[in-house]
Design a protein around this motif. Structure first.
Motif, PDB file in Angstrom:
ATOM      1  N   CYS A   1       7.916 131.971 -64.941  1.00 21.27           N
ATOM      2  CA  CYS A   1       6.739 131.700 -65.759  1.00 21.27           C
ATOM      3  C   CYS A   1       5.525 132.400 -65.143  1.00 21.27           C
ATOM      4  O   CYS A   1       5.450 132.589 -63.930  1.00 21.27           O
ATOM      5  N   VAL A   2       4.564 132.763 -65.998  1.00 15.78           N
ATOM      6  CA  VAL A   2       3.373 133.494 -65.564  1.00 15.78           C
ATOM      7  C   VAL A   2       2.141 132.765 -66.071  1.00 15.78           C
ATOM      8  O   VAL A   2       2.024 132.482 -67.275  1.00 15.78           O
ATOM      9  N   ALA A   3       1.201 132.466 -65.182  1.00 17.93           N
ATOM     10  CA  ALA A   3      -0.020 131.775 -65.578  1.00 17.93           C
ATOM     11  C   ALA A   3      -0.941 132.729 -66.341  1.00 17.93           C
ATOM     12  O   ALA A   3      -1.142 133.869 -65.921  1.00 17.93           O
ATOM     13  N   PRO A   4      -1.530 132.293 -67.450  1.00 13.04           N
ATOM     14  CA  PRO A   4      -2.456 133.136 -68.216  1.00 13.04           C
ATOM     15  C   PRO A   4      -3.853 133.112 -67.601  1.00 13.04           C
ATOM     16  O   PRO A   4      -4.143 132.321 -66.696  1.00 13.04           O
ATOM     17  N   ASP A   5      -4.739 133.979 -68.105  1.00 10.59           N
ATOM     18  CA  ASP A   5      -6.134 133.981 -67.649  1.00 10.59           C
ATOM     19  C   ASP A   5      -6.870 132.733 -68.112  1.00 10.59           C
ATOM     20  O   ASP A   5      -7.748 132.227 -67.410  1.00 10.59           O
ATOM     21  N   GLU A   6      -6.498 132.222 -69.291  1.00  8.05           N
ATOM     22  CA  GLU A   6      -7.127 131.014 -69.821  1.00  8.05           C
ATOM     23  C   GLU A   6      -6.107 129.887 -69.823  1.00  8.05           C
ATOM     24  O   GLU A   6      -5.016 130.024 -70.367  1.00  8.05           O
ATOM     25  N   TYR A   7      -6.481 128.755 -69.220  1.00  4.08           N
ATOM     26  CA  TYR A   7      -5.586 127.614 -69.139  1.00  4.08           C
ATOM     27  C   TYR A   7      -5.699 126.774 -70.411  1.00  4.08           C
ATOM     28  O   TYR A   7      -6.754 126.220 -70.713  1.00  4.08           O
ATOM     29  N   LEU A   8      -4.578 126.649 -71.131  1.00  6.19           N
ATOM     30  CA  LEU A   8      -4.530 125.880 -72.371  1.00  6.19           C
ATOM     31  C   LEU A   8      -3.364 124.901 -72.331  1.00  6.19           C
ATOM     32  O   LEU A   8      -2.311 125.174 -71.756  1.00  6.19           O
ATOM     33  N   SER A   9      -3.560 123.748 -72.954  1.00  8.88           N
ATOM     34  CA  SER A   9      -2.492 122.789 -73.177  1.00  8.88           C
ATOM     35  C   SER A   9      -2.837 122.048 -74.467  1.00  8.88           C
ATOM     36  O   SER A   9      -3.693 122.504 -75.234  1.00  8.88           O
ATOM     37  N   GLY A  10      -2.181 120.915 -74.701  1.00 13.00           N
ATOM     38  CA  GLY A  10      -2.458 120.179 -75.925  1.00 13.00           C
ATOM     39  C   GLY A  10      -2.186 118.697 -75.778  1.00 13.00           C
ATOM     40  O   GLY A  10      -1.248 118.288 -75.098  1.00 13.00           O
ATOM     41  N   ASN A  11      -3.041 117.892 -76.406  1.00 14.74           N
ATOM     42  CA  ASN A  11      -2.860 116.436 -76.442  1.00 14.74           C
ATOM     43  C   ASN A  11      -3.444 115.921 -77.747  1.00 14.74           C
ATOM     44  O   ASN A  11      -4.655 115.868 -77.910  1.00 14.74           O
ATOM     45  N   ASN A  12      -2.579 115.564 -78.669  1.00 16.07           N
ATOM     46  CA  ASN A  12      -3.028 114.992 -79.937  1.00 16.07           C
ATOM     47  C   ASN A  12      -2.534 113.558 -80.128  1.00 16.07           C
ATOM     48  O   ASN A  12      -2.899 112.891 -81.080  1.00 16.07           O
ATOM     49  N   GLU A  13      -1.704 113.059 -79.180  1.00 16.84           N
ATOM     50  CA  GLU A  13      -0.985 111.809 -79.426  1.00 16.84           C
ATOM     51  C   GLU A  13      -1.517 110.611 -78.659  1.00 16.84           C
ATOM     52  O   GLU A  13      -1.370 109.474 -79.118  1.00 16.84           O
ATOM     53  N   VAL A  14      -2.092 110.823 -77.478  1.00 17.55           N
ATOM     54  CA  VAL A  14      -2.381 109.694 -76.600  1.00 17.55           C
ATOM     55  C   VAL A  14      -3.819 109.756 -76.095  1.00 17.55           C
ATOM     56  O   VAL A  14      -4.449 110.820 -76.098  1.00 17.55           O
ATOM     57  N   PRO A  15      -4.372 108.627 -75.663  1.00 13.99           N
ATOM     58  CA  PRO A  15      -5.716 108.631 -75.067  1.00 13.99           C
ATOM     59  C   PRO A  15      -5.764 109.499 -73.808  1.00 13.99           C
ATOM     60  O   PRO A  15      -4.776 109.632 -73.092  1.00 13.99           O
ATOM     61  N   ASP A  16      -6.930 110.077 -73.567  1.00 12.44           N
ATOM     62  CA  ASP A  16      -7.128 110.931 -72.400  1.00 12.44           C
ATOM     63  C   ASP A  16      -7.434 110.035 -71.202  1.00 12.44           C
ATOM     64  O   ASP A  16      -8.558 109.967 -70.719  1.00 12.44           O
ATOM     65  N   GLN A  17      -6.391 109.386 -70.674  1.00 21.03           N
ATOM     66  CA  GLN A  17      -6.607 108.307 -69.715  1.00 21.03           C
ATOM     67  C   GLN A  17      -5.521 108.283 -68.649  1.00 21.03           C
ATOM     68  O   GLN A  17      -4.329 108.328 -68.945  1.00 21.03           O
ATOM     69  N   SER A  18      -5.966 108.205 -67.394  1.00 20.91           N
ATOM     70  CA  SER A  18      -5.082 107.979 -66.256  1.00 20.91           C
ATOM     71  C   SER A  18      -5.870 107.157 -65.242  1.00 20.91           C
ATOM     72  O   SER A  18      -6.722 107.686 -64.526  1.00 20.91           O
ATOM     73  N   ASP A  19      -5.598 105.866 -65.192  1.00 23.26           N
ATOM     74  CA  ASP A  19      -6.370 104.939 -64.365  1.00 23.26           C
ATOM     75  C   ASP A  19      -5.501 104.424 -63.224  1.00 23.26           C
ATOM     76  O   ASP A  19      -4.375 103.969 -63.445  1.00 23.26           O
ATOM     77  N   MET A  20      -6.059 104.470 -62.019  1.00 26.72           N
ATOM     78  CA  MET A  20      -5.354 103.910 -60.870  1.00 26.72           C
ATOM     79  C   MET A  20      -6.335 103.118 -60.022  1.00 26.72           C
ATOM     80  O   MET A  20      -7.403 103.615 -59.656  1.00 26.72           O
ATOM     81  N   THR A  21      -5.966 101.879 -59.739  1.00 27.02           N
ATOM     82  CA  THR A  21      -6.776 100.998 -58.897  1.00 27.02           C
ATOM     83  C   THR A  21      -5.959 100.598 -57.683  1.00 27.02           C
ATOM     84  O   THR A  21      -4.820 100.151 -57.814  1.00 27.02           O
TER      85      THR A  21
END
Length: 765
Positions: free
Chosen positions: A302-322
């Motif tokens: 695999c080769v990393a592109p110049d622009e970092y892209l991904s996708g998230n349409n399904e879940v909240p943008d959340q990662s909580d750790m206490t």
């Protein structure tokens, strides 16, 4: 005890005179000594006693807290690539989980059931869970990295080595500091500490804390917003009580709240795979088209592109750790039984996060995960002398852990509404007794010998329900099914293991500041039960323990009035019943399976060379070179995709680059008003390696990496204040950091950080 107190007082900005970036770890803090212009002595506690790093007969690197602070390092992961033959990573879709690999020995599995082969120890307390083990490094005294099995003094699950983190302890004096950082990606950090004596020479209170935040450097094709943001707050309180010169009691509590963005999975799929999404297509009203897969060329890395892209349409943008962490330490010296140390540790954490597992704007698959865990540990040991030529450390250790984990996995790519619901409940208990002795056979020859007995047991249960559900991942009824399919799984059991490990070695003082050593160490890691099950075969029987025998020889030497230092270690490891974690796509059930295999035998050999030199006052040069040769000697592996058995003899191990090196230079200019300017530049190289695939496939290969870091810092008179510029990955190299090749499913890819730079200021009082 006086020596240990001296270590705690060693922190100071003067350490920056030589080394100020994580890449100095191989240089082992070789700061210029004002009186001689040579390389100073570094004190460590790698063998649970205070001694010079040059007199410890093991391969060890040390990074000071001043180095971490100067380069604005806030987690252990920033040390990746800086310590020879040490890899510090995370799993792509669970970034809170540490993946430490030392000399090719490590665990690449995100859930707690797999355990660790590299132990993270904080102020004497081993961190059982890899979740949260990429520690927030604030007010840190030093980080010691011990390579090779450390089972005698540190117990089971140290077949690879130990990362020993020592925080700055109260000194009994009033003082503190305040530091701030601003950088690109809207990074903003505030780090502070203050100590105040409550009763002079008897009771002192210290409070330290950090706030760090930044935006993410990956863009979400679904809504155009950033992904992978970071927001962490941590505070640590320490109370030091010294009723007399022989007795010290330290009570320490820490609270960490991480409120970060959801984990990022980059889709490395190929046409025909379950999660492949064609480039340029739009889904679910996405603002941007689907990006090109970084693994788009079949049978190529695999080769990393110049622009970092991904996708998230399904879940909240959340990662909580206490996390809540408590340490109680009692040090009682000069007793009839020697110097007594008692360390009590307790840690509790909750991790809750969502992940869009396909990394696209299409509704393919996603997870909701929650883990709650706790651990309690107690160590009681004594350090004692018998005559002038014999001393030893002996003790008892107890550890109890428990965790509950659920994962709700939506597999819409296989069947709309399809859900797998996995619950893991596991408890472990460990007891050990150990002794490590040192005998001065002659004035120059010393024998070290140690032995440890360990009894481990586990009680595990895992369930899996599969069915159809209309409830969203964010619903409060996250375990509700509209239809439950037949064939639910309920597996696990109880199992215990006993082990005797040892270490024996000789070291010989060739001349002043020149030590030659050799040793044989046996390490052990317990077996267990697979927790994240996908098919029945994953968790119905336990996997077995693994053992390693490492033979090591080394030289630690200073030359030319301590202006040149050369440390060399050469090792050979015989690795038996190696535990190999595998995530695979089962074509028969159309679901993802997980398991841990025991490879019959493998071998590892290599060396680490670390050098420093002070050719003229104010200039320090440093460099390191590491070599690693890993391969299976006996491993018949059944490939569930191919449906056949493969002989993997001669195949390389995971996460084990063949070559790694660092180079660096530091120049300090003293100004007439007692102020100074420090300039530093460092270069790191790590050769190609393959990551999470049992069989070394092209898609599982991580490319070679080259990094350049630098800083320029001005220190005011008496080091009262400082201001500096810093940069990491100055040439903005774009790299793949992790990739898991799951044929038929997709490649799960993670990107390495792009260029980071900023300005920092600090004030000491």
């Amino acid at each position: 005890m006086k020596a240990i107190n001296a270590i705690r007082l060693m922190s100071g900005l003067s350490a920056l005179a030589l080394v100020t970036a994580p890449t100095f770890a191989g240089a082992q803090e070789a700061q210029a000594e004002a009186s001689t212009g040579g390389i100073s002595e570094i004190i460590v506690t790698a063998q649970k006693k205070a001694e010079s790093i040059q007199s410890v007969p093991i391969s060890i690197a040390a990074v000071s807290g001043e180095q971490l602070s100067a380069m604005n390092v806030t987690t252990l992961q920033a040390l990746q690539g800086s310590v020879p033959n040490v890899q510090i990573d995370n799993f792509a879709n669970t970034p809170n989980n540490a993946v430490f690999t030392i000399r090719g020995i490590g665990v690449i599995e995100p859930d707690p059931y797999a355990g660790n082969t590299v132990s993270i120890v904080v102020d004497g307390v081993p961190q059982f869970f890899s979740m949260g083990a990429l520690l927030d490094t604030y007010d840190t005294g030093r980080v010691e990295v011990l390579r090779g099995p450390q089972g005698t003094l540190f117990g089971a699950n140290t077949t690879g080595g130990v990362v020993n983190v020592v925080t700055n302890q109260p000194t009994g004096e009033f003082g503190g500091y305040l530091r701030g950082t601003y950088g690109n990606w809207n990074r903003f950090d505030v780090n502070a500490s203050i100590e105040a004596p409550l009763v002079k020479d008897v009771v002192s209170l210290k409070v330290s804390g950090i706030h760090t935040q930044r935006d993410g450097w990956v863009t979400n094709v679904w809504n155009g917003e950033d992904m992978g943001r970071k927001n962490v707050d941590a505070v640590r309180g320490q109370l030091r009580i010294t009723p007399n010169s022989d007795l010290t009691v330290t009570l320490q509590g820490e609270y960490v709240a991480a409120r970060n963005g959801a984990p990022i999975v980059v889709n490395g799929g190929l046409p025909g795979e379950a999660n492949h999404v064609p480039e340029g297509t739009f889904w679910n009203g996405a603002k941007l088209p689907m990006y090109r897969s970084p693994c788009a060329v079949p049978n190529q890395p695999c080769v990393a592109p110049d622009e970092y892209l991904s996708g998230n349409n399904e879940v909240p943008d959340q990662s909580d750790m206490t996390t809540k962490f408590f340490v109680g330490t009692i040090q009682y010296d000069n007793t009839a039984l020697g110097d007594i140390t008692a360390i009590t540790g307790y840690k509790r954490f909750t991790l809750f996060e969502y992940t869009d597992q396909d990394g696209t704007a299409k509704t393919n698959n996603a997870t909701r995960r929650r883990t709650q865990g706790w651990q309690f540990s107690q160590e009681l040991r004594s350090s004692f002398d018998v005559g002038d030529r014999f001393n030893a450390v002996a003790g008892l250790f107890y550890l109890k852990t428990d965790y509950n984990h659920y994962q709700m996995y939506h597999l819409d790519f296989a069947l709309p509404g399809l859900i797998q619901y996995n619950v893991q409940d596991q408890a472990t208990e460990s007891f050990s007794a150990f002794v490590q002795s040192y005998t001065q056979l002659t004035d120059r020859l010393k024998l070290s010998a140690g032995i440890r007995y360990t009894h481990d047991k586990i009680d595990a249960r895992s369930t899996l329900d599969t069915g159809l559900g209309s409830e969203a991942l964010t619903s409060a009824q996250w375990d509700k099914f509209d239809v439950v399919f037949p064939g639910s799984l309920d597996v696990g059991g109880k199992k215990s293991w006993n082990n005797v490990g040892w270490k024996i070695g000789l070291d010989y003082e060739l001349a002043q500041n020149q030590l030659l050593y050799a040793s044989w160490a046996r390490g052990f890691k317990s077996g267990g039960f697979t927790g994240r099950i996908g098919v029945a075969a994953d968790g119905d029987t336990p996997y077995g323990p693994e053992k390693v025998d490492t033979f090591e020889a080394g030289l630690k030497a200073d030359f030319f009035d301590r202006k040149v230092r050369a440390n060399l270690s050469v090792f050979y490891t015989n690795y038996r019943d190696m535990q190999v974690a595998q995530i695979y796509f089962d074509p028969d059930t159309n679901v993802q399976g997980n398991r841990i295999l025991n490879a019959a035998q493998s071998e590892i050999k290599g060396f680490e060379l670390e050098m420093q030199a002070v050719p003229v006052d104010g200039l320090t040069l440093r460099g390191s070179l590491a070599f690693l040769d890993t391969k299976y000697k006996n491993f018949l592996y059944f490939d569930p995709v191919a449906g056949s058995t493969l002989d993997l003899e001669g195949f390389a191990l995971q996460n084990a680059p063949r070559w790694a090196s660092t180079l660096g230079a530091n120049f300090t200019t003293k100004l007439p008003d007692d102020s100074s300017v420090v300039a530093d530049v460092s270069w790191m190289y790590t050769a190609s390696k393959f990551y999470t695939a049992v069989v070394n496939t092209p898609r599982s290969t991580i490319q070679p990496t080259y990094y350049v870091d630098a800083l320029l810092t001005y220190y005011g008179p008496d080091k009262k204040y400082s201001i500096g510029l810093w940069g990491k990955n100055l040439f903005d190299k774009r790299y793949i950091s992790t990739v898991y090749d799951s044929p038929g499913y997709m490649g799960l890819v993670g990107y390495a950080p792009p260029r980071q730079f900023g300005v920092s200021a600090g004030f000491n009082f």
